[in-house]
Scaffold this active site. Structure first.
Site, PDB file in Angstrom:
ATOM      1  N   GLN A  48       0.817  -1.218   0.000  1.00 42.75           N
ATOM      2  CA  GLN A  48       0.000   0.000   0.000  1.00 42.75           C
ATOM      3  C   GLN A  48       0.851   1.268   0.000  1.00 42.75           C
ATOM      4  O   GLN A  48       2.057   1.230   0.239  1.00 42.75           O
ATOM      5  CB  GLN A  48      -0.925  -0.003   1.230  1.00 42.75           C
ATOM      6  CG  GLN A  48      -0.207  -0.248   2.554  1.00 42.75           C
ATOM      7  CD  GLN A  48      -1.094  -0.908   3.607  1.00 42.75           C
ATOM      8  OE1 GLN A  48      -2.308  -0.972   3.447  1.00 42.75           O
ATOM      9  NE2 GLN A  48      -0.506  -1.389   4.689  1.00 42.75           N
ATOM     10  N   ASP A 173      -7.900  -5.662  13.902  1.00 41.20           N
ATOM     11  CA  ASP A 173      -7.758  -4.215  13.719  1.00 41.20           C
ATOM     12  C   ASP A 173      -7.326  -3.989  12.276  1.00 41.20           C
ATOM     13  O   ASP A 173      -6.165  -3.783  11.986  1.00 41.20           O
ATOM     14  CB  ASP A 173      -6.697  -3.695  14.701  1.00 41.20           C
ATOM     15  CG  ASP A 173      -6.421  -2.217  14.500  1.00 41.20           C
ATOM     16  OD1 ASP A 173      -7.247  -1.538  13.874  1.00 41.20           O
ATOM     17  OD2 ASP A 173      -5.377  -1.751  14.970  1.00 41.20           O
TER      18      ASP A 173
HETATM   19  N1  SAM Z   1      -5.242   0.939  14.573  1.00 45.15           N
HETATM   20  C1  SAM Z   1      -5.719   1.793  13.599  1.00 45.15           C
HETATM   21  C2  SAM Z   1      -6.659   2.855  14.118  1.00 45.15           C
HETATM   22  O1  SAM Z   1      -6.404   3.456  15.142  1.00 45.15           O
HETATM   23  O2  SAM Z   1      -7.636   3.113  13.453  1.00 45.15           O
HETATM   24  C3  SAM Z   1      -6.045   1.514  12.205  1.00 45.15           C
HETATM   25  C4  SAM Z   1      -5.977   0.356  11.388  1.00 45.15           C
HETATM   26  S1  SAM Z   1      -4.467  -0.532  11.223  1.00 45.15           S
HETATM   27  C5  SAM Z   1      -3.217   0.562  10.831  1.00 45.15           C
HETATM   28  C6  SAM Z   1      -4.882  -1.583   9.917  1.00 45.15           C
HETATM   29  C7  SAM Z   1      -3.751  -2.514   9.558  1.00 45.15           C
HETATM   30  O3  SAM Z   1      -4.222  -3.739   9.011  1.00 45.15           O
HETATM   31  C8  SAM Z   1      -2.796  -1.910   8.528  1.00 45.15           C
HETATM   32  O4  SAM Z   1      -1.561  -1.689   9.115  1.00 45.15           O
HETATM   33  C9  SAM Z   1      -2.743  -2.979   7.422  1.00 45.15           C
HETATM   34  O5  SAM Z   1      -1.454  -3.119   6.867  1.00 45.15           O
HETATM   35  C10 SAM Z   1      -3.186  -4.223   8.180  1.00 45.15           C
HETATM   36  N2  SAM Z   1      -3.694  -5.296   7.329  1.00 45.15           N
HETATM   37  C11 SAM Z   1      -4.467  -5.191   6.235  1.00 45.15           C
HETATM   38  N3  SAM Z   1      -4.710  -6.393   5.698  1.00 45.15           N
HETATM   39  C12 SAM Z   1      -4.079  -7.311   6.472  1.00 45.15           C
HETATM   40  C13 SAM Z   1      -3.963  -8.734   6.432  1.00 45.15           C
HETATM   41  N4  SAM Z   1      -4.541  -9.459   5.465  1.00 45.15           N
HETATM   42  N5  SAM Z   1      -3.243  -9.355   7.409  1.00 45.15           N
HETATM   43  C14 SAM Z   1      -2.659  -8.627   8.395  1.00 45.15           C
HETATM   44  N6  SAM Z   1      -2.736  -7.279   8.471  1.00 45.15           N
HETATM   45  C15 SAM Z   1      -3.430  -6.623   7.529  1.00 45.15           C
END
Ligand code: SAM
Length: 304
Positions: A48, A173
């Site tokens: 991303q 998350d």
């Molecule tokens: N904690 C956050 C908040 O305060 O809103 C937001 C969301 S967090 C950063 C979402 C994470 O999910 C991202 O870092 C993304 O890279 C991860 N992610 C997305 N798809 C995923 C997958 N298939 N397996 C593991 N992690 C994933």
């Protein structure tokens, strides 16, 4: 980076005349904007586009593929609720798994529980972890807890390999279901979550907005009712920088000791960890209130 000209930031979003506007087909016809003081980081990982900017009114902001993931000012609302809604609904959680959550905020919240022995996290994108450690030390502090084991990889694959009944709680998350997180909203993923939980174990997943995504929520509720034979509930909270200003959570338990999510039983021991970071948002009353739904949403969720 000059913020007065137009800057493409990934997805459909852009910074024009110093304002970040968040555009996405997931919320057509509307865009929340934040005034940008300074762009601190722009990069692209295998998965991303990443950006960090300093905003005028919400502190630093983390953006993935043009979508706001968190801001320093309101991250407490999301991180505290997605963590304490499930963990305060069971007594003495010991083993917890986080899928996504690479910023570390959910880990920081889990670390408040002295009963917890093991915190596993599977985040797909190592660059999210690195960027959080560099720009969001008060959030990435969660990684410093010695109980945390970080796995970089796809959460779907990770869960498939988890032995049956391993965890007391799983917290998903994730980002939105466009891009790497798509499978985290599908039935096979929820089946793996259920297998990974002990009887009477709980899951809490990020479940979008009742104003924007009732169709997605309806599908998730339908899937969860088929899979989780304990209880299935929807809760929501306010997060001003998320589209429509709110975000929801699916809370489900597996068959076994009954979990009544609306009656918290848990206890956060603030004095053993994070004593310098008291809770900002979560309390018992807001826990109970988060399950009260507007009539239009309740109608759809009840019939799903
Ligand atoms: N904690 C956050 C908040 O305060 O809103 C937001 C969301 S967090 C950063 C979402 C994470 O999910 C991202 O870092 C993304 O890279 C991860 N992610 C997305 N798809 C995923 C997958 N298939 N397996 C593991 N992690 C994933």
């Amino acid at each position: 980076v000059e913020v007065e000209s137009a800057v493409n930031v990934g997805g459909n979003s852009s910074i024009i005349h110093g304002w970040f506007s968040e555009l996405s087909p997931m919320w057509p016809g509307e865009a929340h904007s934040l005034k940008v003081e300074k762009i601190l980081f722009q990069g692209k990982s295998k998965y991303q586009n990443l950006m960090v900017f300093e905003s005028s009114t919400y502190g630093k902001v983390l953006v993935l593929d043009g979508v706001i993931q968190l801001t320093e000012r309101d991250e407490c609302a999301y991180q505290e609720m997605i963590t304490h809604l499930p963990l305060c609904s069971i007594s003495n959680p010991k083993k917890v798994l986080v899928i996504g959550g690479g910023d570390g905020g959910v880990l920081r919240e889990i670390a408040r529980y002295s009963s917890i022995e093991q915190i596993d996290i599977c985040e797909i994108d190592e660059m999210v972890v690195d960027i959080s450690k560099k720009f969001f030390p008060k959030i990435s502090v969660g990684f410093e807890d010695p109980r945390v084991n970080l796995h970089i990889g796809d959460g779907v694959a990770f869960l498939k390999a988890v032995p049956i009944g391993t965890y007391d709680a799983v917290i998903v998350d994730s980002s939105d279901p466009i891009g790497p997180a798509q499978e985290l909203f599908e039935k096979p993923f929820f089946e793996s979550v259920a297998k990974a939980l002990r009887p009477g174990g709980v899951v809490c997943t990020q479940a979008e907005s009742i104003w924007l995504h009732m169709h997605i929520i309806e599908d998730i509720v339908t899937i969860c009712r088929q899979i989780f034979k304990g209880s299935v509930n929807y809760a929501w909270t306010t997060v001003p920088t998320y589209p429509s200003g709110i975000i929801g959570f699916m809370l489900c338990s597996t068959e076994g000791p009954v979990v009544d999510f609306k009656q918290p039983v848990g206890f956060i021991n603030e004095s053993t960890s994070n004593s310098d970071r008291p809770l900002k948002f979560y309390n018992k009353e807001i826990h109970q209130a988060s399950f009260c739904l507007p009539t239009f949403a309740r109608r759809v969720i009840d019939r799903a």
